[in-house]
Motif scaffolding. Structure first.
Motif, PDB file in Angstrom:
ATOM      1  N   GLN A  79      38.754  40.811  40.196  1.00 19.63           N
ATOM      2  CA  GLN A  79      37.569  41.463  39.656  1.00 19.63           C
ATOM      3  C   GLN A  79      36.321  40.813  40.234  1.00 19.63           C
ATOM      4  O   GLN A  79      36.343  39.672  40.677  1.00 19.63           O
ATOM      5  CB  GLN A  79      37.534  41.372  38.123  1.00 19.63           C
ATOM      6  N   ILE A  80      35.223  41.552  40.199  1.00 23.64           N
ATOM      7  CA  ILE A  80      33.923  40.983  40.549  1.00 23.64           C
ATOM      8  C   ILE A  80      33.003  40.995  39.331  1.00 23.64           C
ATOM      9  O   ILE A  80      32.335  40.012  39.047  1.00 23.64           O
ATOM     10  CB  ILE A  80      33.268  41.711  41.747  1.00 23.64           C
ATOM     11  N   ALA A  81      32.991  42.093  38.570  1.00 22.25           N
ATOM     12  CA  ALA A  81      32.117  42.193  37.397  1.00 22.25           C
ATOM     13  C   ALA A  81      32.949  42.043  36.128  1.00 22.25           C
ATOM     14  O   ALA A  81      33.865  42.815  35.877  1.00 22.25           O
ATOM     15  CB  ALA A  81      31.376  43.528  37.396  1.00 22.25           C
ATOM     16  N   ASN A  82      32.589  41.065  35.315  1.00 21.58           N
ATOM     17  CA  ASN A  82      33.334  40.722  34.105  1.00 21.58           C
ATOM     18  C   ASN A  82      32.691  41.304  32.846  1.00 21.58           C
ATOM     19  O   ASN A  82      33.196  41.101  31.744  1.00 21.58           O
ATOM     20  CB  ASN A  82      33.403  39.189  33.988  1.00 21.58           C
ATOM     21  N   ARG A  83      31.598  42.030  33.027  1.00 19.04           N
ATOM     22  CA  ARG A  83      30.877  42.620  31.898  1.00 19.04           C
ATOM     23  C   ARG A  83      30.321  43.983  32.307  1.00 19.04           C
ATOM     24  O   ARG A  83      30.251  44.315  33.482  1.00 19.04           O
ATOM     25  CB  ARG A  83      29.717  41.722  31.470  1.00 19.04           C
ATOM     26  N   CYS A  84      29.891  44.729  31.322  1.00 20.05           N
ATOM     27  CA  CYS A  84      29.301  46.038  31.565  1.00 20.05           C
ATOM     28  C   CYS A  84      27.839  45.890  32.002  1.00 20.05           C
ATOM     29  O   CYS A  84      27.048  45.257  31.296  1.00 20.05           O
ATOM     30  CB  CYS A  84      29.390  46.882  30.298  1.00 20.05           C
TER      31      CYS A  84
END
Length: 306
Positions: A79-84
């Motif tokens: 993953q690269i983005a762990n949040r919205c």
């Protein structure tokens, strides 16, 4: 140098550590020449995987989830983005805000470019005991059009990416940010994947080296206040006021947008429940059925050994 072709669904500020890893040579240190293409429309990433012109795709995990055992099986490895990376805009005439205010209101919500925006916001409503069926959504238009319409008086709220929200709020005193969704818990928002049947151990090794470089990019961004590399941010995002982009990057740094390339199982399970409630999958997928975390975990081990 080994060419490693990436096909991505867009060019987004929440992908920043990947861009830093490329610009600072972290991928090339791993013997990878990462070449990125962005197809139009975005679902061309699946065509690029199918015809072999791409080694991996970057986008929402909802795509490989809904395709699983229906059309094509994909395996996610990082993953690269762990949040919205979204935000909720409201009118400044509303002095107080609670998420319950969204019920029975009209919410503009961009959908061109994928389903993630609606999936996350409706999941967030359900998690807060708000039935999305009691909300009027306008979401079949692109973000720029909806942004202009919202500022012109359409609707009560507008869900869009955080960078656009900050830019709109910075130039329009009649609207403000009601919620930064980066603060609303972990989800594997943007992930890397490819067709399961095409994965070899040689490819997994390249994925591991990619994750090593990506982790270095993440670590670099987390160590540096965005103000200290604002010139680089301005080069990457020239259409956005640099002070706005710097604030967004620092907000993401503070709130856990970037951690490591490894997908957290609890965050994965949360997102799977959201996909199930939205009828994208019949039931939540098991982590091991779609995620191969060996490349990312091996990359973490390398980082700890440094």
């Amino acid at each position: 140098m080994q060419p490693f072709h990436l096909t991505a669904t867009g060019f987004n500020i929440n992908y920043l550590p990947q861009y830093i890893a490329h610009r600072h040579g972290f991928f090339s240190e791993q013997g990878l020449d990462v070449i990125t293409t962005i197809p139009t429309p975005w679902d061309g990433v699946l065509d690029a995987l199918a015809d072999g012109s791409a080694d991996m795709a970057l986008g929402g995990i909802w795509v490989p989830s809904m395709y699983r055992d229906r059309v094509q099986n994909y395996t996610v490895f990082a993953q690269i983005a762990n949040r919205c990376p979204l935000a909720l805009l409201r009118r400044t005439s509303c002095k107080e805000f609670g998420l319950a205010d969204v019920a029975k209101a009209t919410v503009l919500m961009k959908s061109i470019g994928g389903a993630s925006v609606g999936l996350f916001f409706k999941m967030l409503l359900r998690e807060n005991d708000i039935d999305p069926r009691y909300v009027d959504f306008i979401q079949d238009l692109d973000g720029l059009m909806l942004g202009n319409l919202f500022q012109g008086g359409m609707g009560d709220f507008f869900v869009t990416d955080y960078l656009s929200a900050r830019a709109i709020a910075a130039r329009n005193p009649d609207v403000s940010i009601a919620m930064e969704m980066v603060t609303q818990g972990e989800v594997p928002w943007s992930v890397y994947y490819r067709e399961t049947s095409t994965i070899t151990q040689e490819l997994r090794d390249a994925q591991k080296r990619f994750c090593i470089g990506l982790n270095q990019g993440i670590e670099w961004v987390l160590r540096h206040d965005a103000e200290s590399f604002k010139d680089e941010i301005a080069e990457l995002f020239p259409k956005v006021p640099v002070d706005v982009a710097v604030d967004v990057v620092n907000c993401f740094r503070r709130n856990g947008m970037w951690t490591t390339a490894t997908i957290p199982p609890k965050a994965f399970d949360r997102w799977q429940q959201g996909l199930t409630d939205a009828r994208f999958v019949k039931q939540p997928l098991a982590y091991e059925s779609i995620v191969d975390d060996w490349p990312a975990k091996e990359a973490q081990a390398v980082a700890k050994a440094r």
